[in-house]
Scaffold this active site. Structure first.
Site, PDB file in Angstrom:
ATOM      1  N   ASP A 191       0.826  -1.218   0.000  1.00 35.29           N
ATOM      2  CA  ASP A 191       0.000   0.000   0.000  1.00 35.29           C
ATOM      3  C   ASP A 191       0.858   1.264   0.000  1.00 35.29           C
ATOM      4  O   ASP A 191       1.991   1.264   0.483  1.00 35.29           O
ATOM      5  CB  ASP A 191      -0.928  -0.032   1.232  1.00 35.29           C
ATOM      6  CG  ASP A 191      -2.086   0.940   1.094  1.00 35.29           C
ATOM      7  OD1 ASP A 191      -2.382   1.372  -0.042  1.00 35.29           O
ATOM      8  OD2 ASP A 191      -2.692   1.277   2.121  1.00 35.29           O
ATOM      9  N   GLY A 244       0.045   5.485  -4.364  1.00 30.89           N
ATOM     10  CA  GLY A 244      -0.519   6.781  -4.754  1.00 30.89           C
ATOM     11  C   GLY A 244       0.070   7.914  -3.924  1.00 30.89           C
ATOM     12  O   GLY A 244       0.461   8.957  -4.461  1.00 30.89           O
ATOM     13  N   HIS A 270       2.516   3.370  -9.008  1.00 28.73           N
ATOM     14  CA  HIS A 270       2.258   1.954  -9.310  1.00 28.73           C
ATOM     15  C   HIS A 270       3.443   1.333 -10.054  1.00 28.73           C
ATOM     16  O   HIS A 270       3.824   0.198  -9.776  1.00 28.73           O
ATOM     17  CB  HIS A 270       0.972   1.803 -10.124  1.00 28.73           C
ATOM     18  CG  HIS A 270      -0.260   2.194  -9.366  1.00 28.73           C
ATOM     19  ND1 HIS A 270      -0.484   1.802  -8.063  1.00 28.73           N
ATOM     20  CD2 HIS A 270      -1.339   2.951  -9.716  1.00 28.73           C
ATOM     21  CE1 HIS A 270      -1.652   2.297  -7.651  1.00 28.73           C
ATOM     22  NE2 HIS A 270      -2.173   3.006  -8.636  1.00 28.73           N
ATOM     23  N   GLU A 297     -12.296  -4.774  -4.312  1.00 27.71           N
ATOM     24  CA  GLU A 297     -12.834  -3.420  -4.142  1.00 27.71           C
ATOM     25  C   GLU A 297     -12.127  -2.407  -5.048  1.00 27.71           C
ATOM     26  O   GLU A 297     -12.665  -1.330  -5.318  1.00 27.71           O
ATOM     27  CB  GLU A 297     -12.678  -2.968  -2.676  1.00 27.71           C
ATOM     28  CG  GLU A 297     -13.607  -3.672  -1.697  1.00 27.71           C
ATOM     29  CD  GLU A 297     -13.230  -5.129  -1.420  1.00 27.71           C
ATOM     30  OE1 GLU A 297     -12.036  -5.473  -1.498  1.00 27.71           O
ATOM     31  OE2 GLU A 297     -14.146  -5.935  -1.157  1.00 27.71           O
ATOM     32  N   ASN A 298     -10.924  -2.743  -5.516  1.00 30.05           N
ATOM     33  CA  ASN A 298     -10.149  -1.768  -6.299  1.00 30.05           C
ATOM     34  C   ASN A 298     -10.762  -1.475  -7.679  1.00 30.05           C
ATOM     35  O   ASN A 298     -10.398  -0.486  -8.322  1.00 30.05           O
ATOM     36  CB  ASN A 298      -8.689  -2.210  -6.464  1.00 30.05           C
ATOM     37  CG  ASN A 298      -7.861  -2.079  -5.194  1.00 30.05           C
ATOM     38  OD1 ASN A 298      -6.967  -2.865  -4.942  1.00 30.05           O
ATOM     39  ND2 ASN A 298      -8.158  -1.069  -4.382  1.00 30.05           N
ATOM     40  N   SER A 345      -8.168  -4.671   4.906  1.00 26.47           N
ATOM     41  CA  SER A 345      -8.791  -4.419   3.600  1.00 26.47           C
ATOM     42  C   SER A 345      -9.091  -5.721   2.840  1.00 26.47           C
ATOM     43  O   SER A 345      -8.712  -5.877   1.674  1.00 26.47           O
ATOM     44  CB  SER A 345      -7.918  -3.477   2.755  1.00 26.47           C
ATOM     45  OG  SER A 345      -7.692  -2.261   3.425  1.00 26.47           O
TER      46      SER A 345
HETATM   47  C1  IPE Z   1      -5.512  -2.731  -0.208  1.00 21.57           C
HETATM   48  O1  IPE Z   1      -5.169  -1.398  -0.416  1.00 21.57           O
HETATM   49  C2  IPE Z   1      -5.419  -3.494  -1.479  1.00 21.57           C
HETATM   50  C3  IPE Z   1      -4.079  -3.613  -2.052  1.00 21.57           C
HETATM   51  C4  IPE Z   1      -2.972  -3.157  -1.547  1.00 21.57           C
HETATM   52  C5  IPE Z   1      -4.037  -4.327  -3.289  1.00 21.57           C
HETATM   53  P1  IPE Z   1      -6.269  -0.259  -0.634  1.00 21.57           P
HETATM   54  O2  IPE Z   1      -5.518   1.019  -0.768  1.00 21.57           O
HETATM   55  O3  IPE Z   1      -7.179  -0.621  -1.717  1.00 21.57           O
HETATM   56  O4  IPE Z   1      -7.074  -0.314   0.741  1.00 21.57           O
HETATM   57  P2  IPE Z   1      -7.949   0.782   1.488  1.00 21.57           P
HETATM   58  O5  IPE Z   1      -8.924   1.309   0.498  1.00 21.57           O
HETATM   59  O6  IPE Z   1      -7.014   1.851   1.966  1.00 21.57           O
HETATM   60  O7  IPE Z   1      -8.567   0.050   2.632  1.00 21.57           O
HETATM   61  C1  IPE Z   2      -1.530   0.189  -3.435  1.00 18.51           C
HETATM   62  O1  IPE Z   2      -1.317   1.557  -3.444  1.00 18.51           O
HETATM   63  C2  IPE Z   2      -1.759  -0.377  -4.820  1.00 18.51           C
HETATM   64  C3  IPE Z   2      -3.128  -0.832  -5.086  1.00 18.51           C
HETATM   65  C4  IPE Z   2      -4.115  -0.865  -4.235  1.00 18.51           C
HETATM   66  C5  IPE Z   2      -3.416  -1.277  -6.443  1.00 18.51           C
HETATM   67  P1  IPE Z   2      -2.529   2.585  -3.473  1.00 18.51           P
HETATM   68  O2  IPE Z   2      -2.888   2.834  -4.892  1.00 18.51           O
HETATM   69  O3  IPE Z   2      -3.623   2.119  -2.611  1.00 18.51           O
HETATM   70  O4  IPE Z   2      -1.864   3.876  -2.860  1.00 18.51           O
HETATM   71  P2  IPE Z   2      -2.521   4.887  -1.813  1.00 18.51           P
HETATM   72  O5  IPE Z   2      -2.997   4.062  -0.657  1.00 18.51           O
HETATM   73  O6  IPE Z   2      -3.634   5.571  -2.529  1.00 18.51           O
HETATM   74  O7  IPE Z   2      -1.407   5.803  -1.430  1.00 18.51           O
HETATM   75 MG    MG Z   3      -4.100   2.362  -0.674  1.00 11.96          MG
END
Ligand code: IPE
Ligand code: IPE
Ligand code: MG
Length: 237
Positions: free
Chosen positions: A17, A20, A34, A64-65, A193
């Site tokens: 995680d 972003g 990413h 959920e993504n 998550s």
């Molecule tokens: C969990 O991260 C899923 C992955 C790392 C693939 P998210 O960024 O989607 O989780 P939430 O939304 O913060 O719970």
């Molecule tokens: C994890 O990083 C990657 C995926 C869930 C695909 P995020 O994309 O959730 O990054 P943040 O949490 O928004 O910083």
């Molecule tokens: Mg995240």
């Protein structure tokens, strides 16, 4: 459930995680996070193998993504397609057993074919296992097990009294694998998550503040060092 008290975790699960936020803090678009996250994942696989970990489960995309903006989902799908193509030879060369955890049917035909081919090409390797959780959700996984077990009961292949934890486990994507000893979630968030809810019942948790694109061998070493300090009692004294 297998109880382990080894110094080195046999199975590590990692919630990758913070991609972003890593990009945002540098004034870059999320997709750069990413791309760098994918590079970090390659480092983590190598580090885990080097330190004697046997199974690494990396959470790459949750059920959920899909709710993210289409542009970001499309970027991630392209990244997965590219990863599966470019990493295939490397995984085979390094004798890594590759497995997708999750429902493959929602991916493009191209991605599904690459996943299946790579799983097939690496199925006999038993030195190191890499599970990549993609379109994975623990609740979906548990419901899948319930549906399969109910079908077995309905068809007379299983009696209700024989439903136990081992039977249940054999219907999960991680069938036949030890439960994770250590779950790492980067970026400082302290939640699962929807990751491995059944399998995590006795896992140790570690929540480093660092965003995933900055994760490296040194960070894995710190995580394992922290793990060795834990006392796993499994309900005993
Ligand atoms: C969990 O991260 C899923 C992955 C790392 C693939 P998210 O960024 O989607 O989780 P939430 O939304 O913060 O719970
Ligand atoms: C994890 O990083 C990657 C995926 C869930 C695909 P995020 O994309 O959730 O990054 P943040 O949490 O928004 O910083
Ligand atoms: Mg995240």
């Amino acid at each position: 459930m297998t109880e382990t008290n080894l110094k080195i975790p046999y199975h590590i699960g990692i919630i990758m995680d913070g991609n972003g936020r890593w990009a945002k803090s540098r004034g870059l678009p999320r997709h750069v996070g990413h791309t760098n996250g994918a590079k970090a994942m390659q480092r983590i696989v190598e580090a885990c193998k080097k330190f004697g970990v046997k199974i690494l489960t990396a959470y790459a995309f949750s059920t959920e993504n899909w709710a993210r903006p289409k542009e970001e989902v499309d970027f991630l799908m392209n990244l997965f397609a590219k990863y599966l193509k470019t990493q295939a030879d490397k995984l085979i060369e390094n004798k890594i057993h590759f497995k997708v955890l999750g429902d493959k049917s929602r991916f493009s035909k191209e991605i599904q074919d690459s996943m299946i081919k790579l799983e097939n090409d690496t199925k006999d390797f038993d030195e190191f296992y890499l599970n990549v959780a993609m379109n994975y959700g623990a609740r979906e996984e548990i419901l899948k097990a319930v549906r399969e077990i109910s079908t077995d009961v309905k068809n007379g292949n299983l009696s209700i009294k024989d439903i136990n934890a081992d039977v249940f486990q054999s219907h999960l994507y991680t069938a036949g694998q030890n439960d994770p000893d250590l779950i790492i979630r980067t970026s400082g968030e302290q939640r699962l998550s929807n990751f491995l809810l059944w399998q995590c019942s006795y896992s140790e948790f570690y929540f480093p503040k660092i965003h995933f694109p900055d994760f490296d061998e040194e960070q894995i070493k710190l995580a394992i060092e922290e793990y060795t300090k834990r006392d796993r009692r499994y309900g005993k004294v």
